[in-house]
Design an enzyme around this catalytic site. Structure first.
Site, mmCIF file in Angstrom:
data_model
loop_
_atom_site.group_PDB
_atom_site.id
_atom_site.type_symbol
_atom_site.label_atom_id
_atom_site.label_comp_id
_atom_site.label_asym_id
_atom_site.label_seq_id
_atom_site.Cartn_x
_atom_site.Cartn_y
_atom_site.Cartn_z
ATOM 1 N N LYS A 87 55.512 85.478 81.774
ATOM 2 C CA LYS A 87 56.173 86.976 82.121
ATOM 3 C C LYS A 87 57.158 87.190 81.250
ATOM 4 O O LYS A 87 58.252 86.374 81.376
ATOM 5 C CB LYS A 87 56.355 86.806 83.731
ATOM 6 C CG LYS A 87 56.589 88.247 84.392
ATOM 7 C CD LYS A 87 56.560 88.484 85.684
ATOM 8 C CE LYS A 87 57.144 89.731 86.163
ATOM 9 N NZ LYS A 87 57.510 89.493 87.752
ATOM 10 N N SER A 89 55.549 93.088 90.578
ATOM 11 C CA SER A 89 55.885 93.460 88.997
ATOM 12 C C SER A 89 55.242 92.472 88.186
ATOM 13 O O SER A 89 55.137 92.792 86.799
ATOM 14 C CB SER A 89 57.205 93.312 88.717
ATOM 15 O OG SER A 89 57.816 91.856 88.990
ATOM 16 N N SER A 120 56.393 90.555 94.204
ATOM 17 C CA SER A 120 55.856 90.552 92.725
ATOM 18 C C SER A 120 54.942 89.600 92.404
ATOM 19 O O SER A 120 54.373 89.673 91.168
ATOM 20 C CB SER A 120 57.006 90.867 91.801
ATOM 21 O OG SER A 120 57.724 91.803 92.037
#
Length: 471
Positions: free
Chosen positions: A83, A158, A182
């Protein structure tokens, strides 16, 4: 921007070296010599490029992936993505923001090193909403990350880019992290398994150690429970926790029957919608049929919890705005998106509340402990309503309206971040009328990952999770 049919399903499962393998299955094929790490990486790159024009999940590609750096690792040769809020040496870390121009990281972040210790092949970095603040991976002035089950809808956030790639079959697993939901939110949106570990179960971040409450945990999103179990075991092999009981490799359900409490509505007063309530009640019926004791429960949450968490979230936005030049010398907080700016400005109006906010949030642990006194697990929705269409949570929505929508949506996950307890999102048996998955969440006491994995294994065996390639 591309116009999408709301019914578009995007996946890239095909007859190549990845096939329909999860990460454990692919690693086994590589160990047997049926597939080489180079073949797995090549085919994953082809899959990613085939779907990413439709999904918008990738931030950065690695030009020449290094294969099986740890030959004996649990995931040796398995392709994956990191990520884009976590440093990976040689790649820029953009945090989903256009407020600065990121430079290539000089070294791996501690968690990136832990992930690499499992032997994965990193193919690049996935997109996230700016600084991970939003529950949908959308932008002001750029295309969003789309849900592969239905491209008119959000992939969550997220860790939306990671979830979209895994759900679409481009890679078996991908890095995710969770500061308010997230990992679990995009897992729920995309029909995946997403476990937020106990605080301290995996290596922490430098930022987290400096905060009054470290709310962020790293992990992965996966299509199978055994992949998540194997990740946690591999992470523990790299570095075990000094304060939590050892976990080891969890390989299936337990014969022990549990006492499980369940919630349909959030303790903060947010009511779940009909489809979400149905997903939970169907899960209750399944658990009871399997012999568990399941009963409704109440959670005595401080009435200030939601506003306090929002203030704490604003503190993070303020700190990023104040220290942004550590991310890039050209950082300009005026370039932050509407949500980030709104959180920061909201905090500046309320900053004097910070000591009381932190004190009350830390006391949440007492109520959490009391609620678990006679329970093994708590079952709840992941989110108060089903996955929204693209645009509903866009940072271009006026701040006050956007916050109202976020609080009505993200009503269950933040509690475990504040207390530091583990929880897992697993796909429910039923989905939405639009064909989207719905997630249900189990939460446990600190160190309770074994019970979470065992119950997830049991549900997966009883009713295998829906597959996007079968839709």
């Amino acid at each position: 921007m591309t116009t999408f049919d709301e019914r578009t399903i995007v996946h890239t499962f095909r007859d190549d070296s990845l096939g329909e393998h999860d990460a454990v299955g692919l690693a086994e094929a590589i160990r047997r010599g049926e597939v080489s790490p180079a073949e797995a990486a090549r085919d994953a790159v082809e899959r990613v490029r085939a779907v990413d024009a439709l999904l918008g999940a990738v931030q950065t590609h690695v030009d020449s992936p290094a294969h099986a750096a740890v030959a004996g690792g649990a995931f040796a040769g398995v392709p994956t993505f990191v990520k884009d809020n976590t440093d990976y040496q040689g790649l820029p870390t953009g945090h989903g923001s256009t407020a600065f121009r990121p430079k290539p990281a000089r070294r791996h972040a501690p968690f990136a090193q832990q992930l690499l210790s499992s032997g994965v092949t990193v193919l690049g970095k996935t997109r996230l909403p700016e600084f991970g603040f939003n529950a949908s991976t959308e932008y002001d002035g750029a295309d969003p990350v789309r849900n592969p089950w239905n491209t008119g809808y959000s992939a969550g956030g997220s860790s939306g880019g990671s979830a979209a790639l895994v759900a679409a079959g481009a890679v078996p697993i991908a890095h995710a992290n969770d500061g308010g939901g997230s990992i679990r939110i995009p897992a729920a949106c995309c029909g995946l398994v997403g476990l937020k570990p106990t605080r301290g179960r995996v290596v922490g971040s430098d930022l987290g150690r400096r905060l009054p409450i470290d709310i962020v945990s790293d992990g992965i999103v996966s299509r199978s429970v055994r992949d998540t179990a194997a990740f946690l075991a591999a992470a523990e092999t790299y570095r075990g926790s000094s304060v939590l009981p050892p976990l080891g490799l969890v390989e299936g359900p337990s014969e022990r029957r549990l006492r499980i409490g369940f919630l349909l509505d959030s303790p903060n007063g947010a009511h779940s919608d009909t489809a979400t309530r149905t997903a939970v009640t169907e899960t209750v019926a399944t658990l009871e049929r399997l012999g568990h004791t399941v009963e409704p429960m109440e959670f005595a949450m401080d009435p200030n919890f939601t506003s306090d968490f929002l203030t704490y979230w604003g503190l993070l936005a303020f700190l990023l705005g104040a220290t942004g030049r550590t991310l890039g010398a050209d950082f300009d907080r005026r370039g932050m998106d509407g949500l980030s700016r709104g959180l920061r400005e909201d905090y500046l109006r309320n900053w004097r509340r910070t000591p009381g906010v932190v004190r009350r949030l830390k006391r949440t642990k007492e109520a959490h402990t009391a609620s678990f006194r006679e329970l093994d697990l708590v079952l709840s929705p992941v989110l108060a309503h089903t996955t929204p269409p693209i645009g509903h949570l866009s940072p271009t929505v006026p701040y006050e309206k956007l916050i109202e929508r976020l609080l009505a949506y993200v009503a269950f996950t933040p509690l475990d971040n504040i207390v530091g307890t583990p929880s897992v999102s697993v796909p429910a048996a039923s989905g939405t009328t639009d064909g989207l998955p719905i997630g249900v969440m189990f939460s446990a006491r600190p160190g309770g990952e074994r019970k979470l994995l065992e119950i997830a294994f049991e549900l997966e065996a009883d009713r295998p999770f829906r597959r996007i390639q079968d839709q």
